[in-house]
Design an enzyme around this catalytic site. Structure first.
Site, PDB file in Angstrom:
ATOM      1  N   ASP A  22      37.678  35.867  39.510  1.00 40.77           N
ATOM      2  CA  ASP A  22      37.212  36.313  40.820  1.00 40.77           C
ATOM      3  C   ASP A  22      37.362  35.144  41.797  1.00 40.77           C
ATOM      4  OD1 ASP A  22      35.585  37.717  42.827  1.00 40.77           O
ATOM      5  OD2 ASP A  22      33.980  36.343  42.220  1.00 40.77           O
ATOM      6  N   MET A  23      37.280  35.424  43.082  1.00 45.92           N
ATOM      7  CA  MET A  23      37.411  34.365  44.077  1.00 45.92           C
ATOM      8  C   MET A  23      36.067  33.946  44.664  1.00 45.92           C
ATOM      9  SD  MET A  23      40.991  35.528  45.927  1.00 45.92           S
ATOM     10  CE  MET A  23      40.585  34.599  47.387  1.00 45.92           C
ATOM     11  N   ASP A  24      35.468  34.795  45.506  1.00 43.55           N
ATOM     12  CA  ASP A  24      34.229  34.424  46.196  1.00 43.55           C
ATOM     13  C   ASP A  24      33.072  34.283  45.212  1.00 43.55           C
ATOM     14  OD1 ASP A  24      34.907  34.565  49.205  1.00 43.55           O
ATOM     15  OD2 ASP A  24      35.756  36.410  48.387  1.00 43.55           O
ATOM     16  N   THR A  56      40.092  40.164  42.974  1.00 47.78           N
ATOM     17  CA  THR A  56      39.189  39.977  44.105  1.00 47.78           C
ATOM     18  C   THR A  56      38.906  41.282  44.830  1.00 47.78           C
ATOM     19  OG1 THR A  56      38.908  38.781  46.201  1.00 47.78           O
ATOM     20  CG2 THR A  56      41.144  39.414  45.607  1.00 47.78           C
ATOM     21  N   GLY A  57      37.800  41.293  45.537  1.00 46.30           N
ATOM     22  CA  GLY A  57      37.509  42.419  46.412  1.00 46.30           C
ATOM     23  C   GLY A  57      38.202  42.284  47.755  1.00 46.30           C
ATOM     24  N   LYS A 213      37.300  46.450  38.851  1.00 52.47           N
ATOM     25  CA  LYS A 213      38.066  45.317  38.331  1.00 52.47           C
ATOM     26  C   LYS A 213      38.342  45.452  36.828  1.00 52.47           C
ATOM     27  CE  LYS A 213      36.666  41.820  41.722  1.00 52.47           C
ATOM     28  NZ  LYS A 213      36.130  40.458  41.900  1.00 52.47           N
ATOM     29  N   ASP A 236      30.999  36.446  39.132  1.00 55.30           N
ATOM     30  CA  ASP A 236      29.610  36.119  39.460  1.00 55.30           C
ATOM     31  C   ASP A 236      28.757  37.306  39.895  1.00 55.30           C
ATOM     32  OD1 ASP A 236      31.129  36.196  42.027  1.00 55.30           O
ATOM     33  OD2 ASP A 236      29.181  35.669  42.872  1.00 55.30           O
ATOM     34  N   ASN A 239      30.428  43.480  41.143  1.00 56.40           N
ATOM     35  CA  ASN A 239      31.790  44.026  41.086  1.00 56.40           C
ATOM     36  C   ASN A 239      32.663  43.323  40.055  1.00 56.40           C
ATOM     37  OD1 ASN A 239      31.994  41.635  42.599  1.00 56.40           O
ATOM     38  ND2 ASN A 239      33.641  42.435  43.881  1.00 56.40           N
TER      39      ASN A 239
END
Length: 287
Positions: A22-24, A56-57, A213, A236, A239
């Site tokens: 994931d990114m954020d 990512t979202g 995801k 984290d 999602n």
């Protein structure tokens, strides 16, 4: 619930072939940057022959920027799994859009609750006013060359745009009134054709039913002919839960939601403590 008491010596014996992060809140720190230690760890993993991917979202344009920054060649999962695209070949592996009826119903609810919302397809970002994510990207665009900019369109009527053959991949709804958000989320969850999730305490993410995801990671692994037990997934928030549960090694960030930690195999340090690198250094025995 996964067994989070897995012995460390057992972890090291696994032959991992794919890492998806994931990114954020995960790969990106609080300053929205990728630390050098995280970059180095991902580079070492790729040098070992392990594929590295992003889930990512975010809108595809933003995900593509970070994939390029990190030298990632693996197909990108964006919009919470509503789209999977191989940027190298241009192949669209998967795409799942919201239809007009569902999109209108989401807009009607957002308008009734008086919340900020935006939606996007794979190229453009549509909002009635700049705020939250759209304001972030508007500022981002001022510092980037044209090929990295997000196409932000401030519109008067979302329904009119959708009627003009725009197919939303995702809606993001944001408000600081958590009680209001919870009430709205409950109404959205009553619509059986929608997938509803969260990536932060003040937002709601809405996609077409079946978009998440975890399913995107499954599709990507099948495309790459990689078994689920050969996958490390890091995240984290809510999602990320489905891909944490799908992967053979689900890694929760130290700053992650409790439910993500409870359903992971391994809990690493926070995103501000190079948690991605810390996990990979231990799981892959990087030096």
């Amino acid at each position: 619930m996964k067994n989070i008491k897995m012995q460390f010596k057992e972890v090291k014996k696994m032959n991992y072939k794919l890492i998806v992060t994931d990114m954020d809140g995960t790969l990106l720190n609080s300053k929205q940057t990728v630390s050098q230690r995280n970059k180095d760890a991902l580079k070492k993993a790729q040098d070992m022959g392990i594929k590295v991917g992003i889930a990512t979202g975010r809108i595809y344009t933003s995900a593509k920027y970070y994939a390029k920054l990190l030298g990632i060649q693996t197909p990108i999962i964006a919009c919470n799994g509503a789209i999977i695209r191989d940027e190298v070949t241009g192949e669209e592996i998967y795409k799942n859009v919201l239809d007009k009826e569902n999109s209108f119903e989401i807009i009607n609810l957002c308008e009734r609750y008086g919340v900020y919302y935006h939606f996007y397809d794979d190229k453009s970002f549509y909002c009635k006013r700049l705020g939250y994510s759209s304001l972030y990207y508007e500022k981002w665009n001022k510092t980037q060359p044209e090929e990295n900019r997000v196409d932000i369109r401030v519109i008067k009527d979302g329904k009119e745009i959708i009627n003009a053959n725009v197919d939303p991949l995702k809606f993001l709804i944001i408000d600081e009134d958590i009680n209001k958000l919870n009430d709205l989320m409950e109404e959205l969850r009553q619509i059986p054709t929608l997938e509803v999730s969260k990536s932060w305490k003040n937002n709601i993410e809405v996609m077409n039913k079946g978009v998440c995801k975890g399913l995107a990671l499954k599709r990507l692994s099948q495309y790459l002919d990689i078994k689920r037990e050969e996958i490390i997934a890091l995240g984290d928030n809510y999602n990320d839960l489905s891909m944490i549960e799908y992967a053979g090694m689900g890694v929760a960030m130290g700053n992650g939601e409790q439910i993500v930690k409870e359903n992971s195999n391994y809990i690493t340090k926070s995103n501000d403590e190079d948690g991605v690198a810390y996990a990979l250094e231990n799981l892959l025995n990087l030096t």
